[in-house]
Design a protein around this motif. Sequence first.
Motif, PDB file in Angstrom:
ATOM      1  N   SER A  22      50.649  57.527  44.345  1.00 47.97           N
ATOM      2  CA  SER A  22      49.521  57.179  43.572  1.00 47.97           C
ATOM      3  C   SER A  22      48.956  55.858  43.964  1.00 47.97           C
ATOM      4  CB  SER A  22      49.837  57.070  42.142  1.00 47.97           C
ATOM      5  OG  SER A  22      48.743  56.405  41.304  1.00 47.97           O
ATOM      6  N   ALA A  23      50.006  54.817  43.913  1.00 48.44           N
ATOM      7  CA  ALA A  23      49.534  53.521  44.606  1.00 48.44           C
ATOM      8  C   ALA A  23      49.133  53.500  45.943  1.00 48.44           C
ATOM      9  CB  ALA A  23      50.874  52.729  44.363  1.00 48.44           C
ATOM     10  N   VAL A  24      49.692  53.969  46.827  1.00 49.24           N
ATOM     11  CA  VAL A  24      49.398  54.166  48.285  1.00 49.24           C
ATOM     12  C   VAL A  24      47.946  55.013  48.340  1.00 49.24           C
ATOM     13  CG1 VAL A  24      49.866  54.871  50.543  1.00 49.24           C
ATOM     14  CG2 VAL A  24      51.725  53.557  49.032  1.00 49.24           C
ATOM     15  N   PHE A 227      44.082  47.424  41.541  1.00 49.78           N
ATOM     16  CA  PHE A 227      43.781  48.666  42.260  1.00 49.78           C
ATOM     17  C   PHE A 227      44.453  49.304  43.057  1.00 49.78           C
ATOM     18  CE2 PHE A 227      41.327  51.491  44.974  1.00 49.78           C
ATOM     19  CZ  PHE A 227      40.620  52.140  44.108  1.00 49.78           C
ATOM     20  N   SER A 228      45.441  48.504  44.087  1.00 51.49           N
ATOM     21  CA  SER A 228      46.274  49.156  44.900  1.00 51.49           C
ATOM     22  C   SER A 228      47.447  49.687  44.058  1.00 51.49           C
ATOM     23  CB  SER A 228      46.537  48.013  45.954  1.00 51.49           C
ATOM     24  OG  SER A 228      47.342  48.622  46.955  1.00 51.49           O
ATOM     25  N   LEU A 229      47.928  49.049  43.210  1.00 48.41           N
ATOM     26  CA  LEU A 229      49.102  49.379  42.494  1.00 48.41           C
ATOM     27  C   LEU A 229      48.714  50.347  41.350  1.00 48.41           C
ATOM     28  CD1 LEU A 229      51.329  46.146  42.105  1.00 48.41           C
ATOM     29  CD2 LEU A 229      51.752  48.004  43.462  1.00 48.41           C
ATOM     30  N   ALA A 318      46.849  60.111  52.122  1.00 46.96           N
ATOM     31  CA  ALA A 318      46.987  59.196  51.126  1.00 46.96           C
ATOM     32  C   ALA A 318      46.017  59.243  49.911  1.00 46.96           C
ATOM     33  CB  ALA A 318      46.811  57.677  51.912  1.00 46.96           C
ATOM     34  N   ALA A 319      44.801  59.582  50.208  1.00 48.96           N
ATOM     35  CA  ALA A 319      43.741  59.844  49.206  1.00 48.96           C
ATOM     36  C   ALA A 319      44.167  60.881  48.125  1.00 48.96           C
ATOM     37  CB  ALA A 319      42.206  60.054  49.671  1.00 48.96           C
ATOM     38  N   ALA A 323      44.493  60.638  44.198  1.00 45.64           N
ATOM     39  CA  ALA A 323      43.417  61.503  43.388  1.00 45.64           C
ATOM     40  C   ALA A 323      44.490  62.307  42.342  1.00 45.64           C
ATOM     41  CB  ALA A 323      42.553  62.243  44.413  1.00 45.64           C
ATOM     42  N   ILE A 324      45.456  62.713  42.837  1.00 41.33           N
ATOM     43  CA  ILE A 324      46.446  63.752  42.122  1.00 41.33           C
ATOM     44  C   ILE A 324      46.729  63.072  40.906  1.00 41.33           C
ATOM     45  CG2 ILE A 324      48.648  64.579  41.784  1.00 41.33           C
ATOM     46  CD1 ILE A 324      48.439  65.325  45.089  1.00 41.33           C
ATOM     47  N   SER A 325      47.018  61.615  40.972  1.00 43.16           N
ATOM     48  CA  SER A 325      47.373  61.006  39.776  1.00 43.16           C
ATOM     49  C   SER A 325      46.256  60.553  38.787  1.00 43.16           C
ATOM     50  CB  SER A 325      47.948  59.409  40.181  1.00 43.16           C
ATOM     51  OG  SER A 325      47.242  58.516  40.794  1.00 43.16           O
TER      52      SER A 325
END
Length: 453
Positions: A22-24, A227-229, A318-319, A323-325
Amino acid sequence: MATKTGEGFSSSFGAIMAAAGSAVGLGNIWRFPYICGKYGGGAFLIVYIVFVLFIGMVLMMGEFVIGRRSGEDPMKAYPALKPKRPGWKYVGLAGLMTCFLILAIYLVISGWTLNYFWESLTGRLAGIADSDFGEHFKQFASSAGRPLLCVAIFLALTALVIVGGVDKGIERVSKLLMPILVVLLIALCVRSLTLEGASAGLSYLFKPDFSKLTGEGVLAALGQALFSLSVGMGVMIVYGSYLPKDDNILKTSLWITVCDFAIAILSGVAIFPAVFACGQDPTGGPGLVYQVLPVVFNSMGTIGRIFSITFFLLLSLAALTSAISLLEALTQWFSGKRLGRTGSALTVSLLVIFLAAAASFSFGDGIWSGFKIAGMSLFDLLDKLTGTILPPVCALMTIIFFGWVMNKEDIIDELSNHGMVKIGYFKLFYHILARVVAPLALLIVLVAGIIGG
Ligand code: PHE
């Protein structure tokens, strides 16, 4: 089992992979390098690291505690932990709404990435002249049909994983994709670093230039850290509700934070040396990935084509896990409304694709670009709301709940796994960081952001 529905991650490793997934995301690979370069390289990095450790990670631990303790979705979690203050559910709701908006804009950019992956694979990108990449991107992103098709494909992939369930879908896919992502990224770094003239890119990224670190840069660092985390909007409350009961929350959060940070740095190392080695403009901003990098890839000949395919595949994967989370957070919430997992995932997907389509049509010279809200296109408005305004607001409310409203004993019990794990760090973590430093810093950033327009 953590949640009321009985769903959860099967192991700590799986939980770390899913949450790191999710973070990455686009935030690390697409956004971090250009804002780091823009606001003074090493100077920005120092501020960023401080924010990540003392605000971002504190919030992540707070969200995990709230999620696991309550075993509920973000809207029910707050009142479950403080039944006398039911109004806190609106903080959960605000977070979920933010997730919805982020997901819409995330899908649009992910769709572009998927398209560029496809065009690298089929050789289309290789056939474009260097001077035409700007126009190529503009034409593609401003058109209606193709970007929407890409969004739909990307969303379908995301929803498919969600329908698979928490452990058999999300956890399994993350365990597979995250290691692939690291390998692809390291391969790109090696290639980029061995290009002639690569060192200029490294010094652009790392050499501290404090004159570029403006107030705006500090705000950008905080926004980027949140945002990143993936913290502030409740996604980690959702994943927290799936954490195994014996999982050590400090350790898990540390691992996720380190992974997220390392991948952001590696992305910079993969991108800037190559950009400099090919004499391109490093301040390409958001267009760096879609307009500057293809020129870099083309100038490398055949190896450039492999580089290009690898890069856009990496970015798409990565996206996807991010997006899944986002979709999972909304799906979990809807499932509570008797729709079931598949029904909820489909409902949310249907709703979000309308907003994503509208955002896509409003981008650049798109068919709805003339329609403005507060002087901005829908895409720009969403970008601003989800990038700088909503996450700090939601994060501030979350940390106030955690530090000042929730029972301290519950937090101690949850962090120590009912006394099984030593938590010598608690005083610093709770009394200083969670109650004072993090809320104050968030407040200052918000006020400064509002005053600064
Ligand atoms: N952290 C993700 C990224 O860096 C984006 C994200 C934000 C995902 C919020 C979930 C929730 O791209």
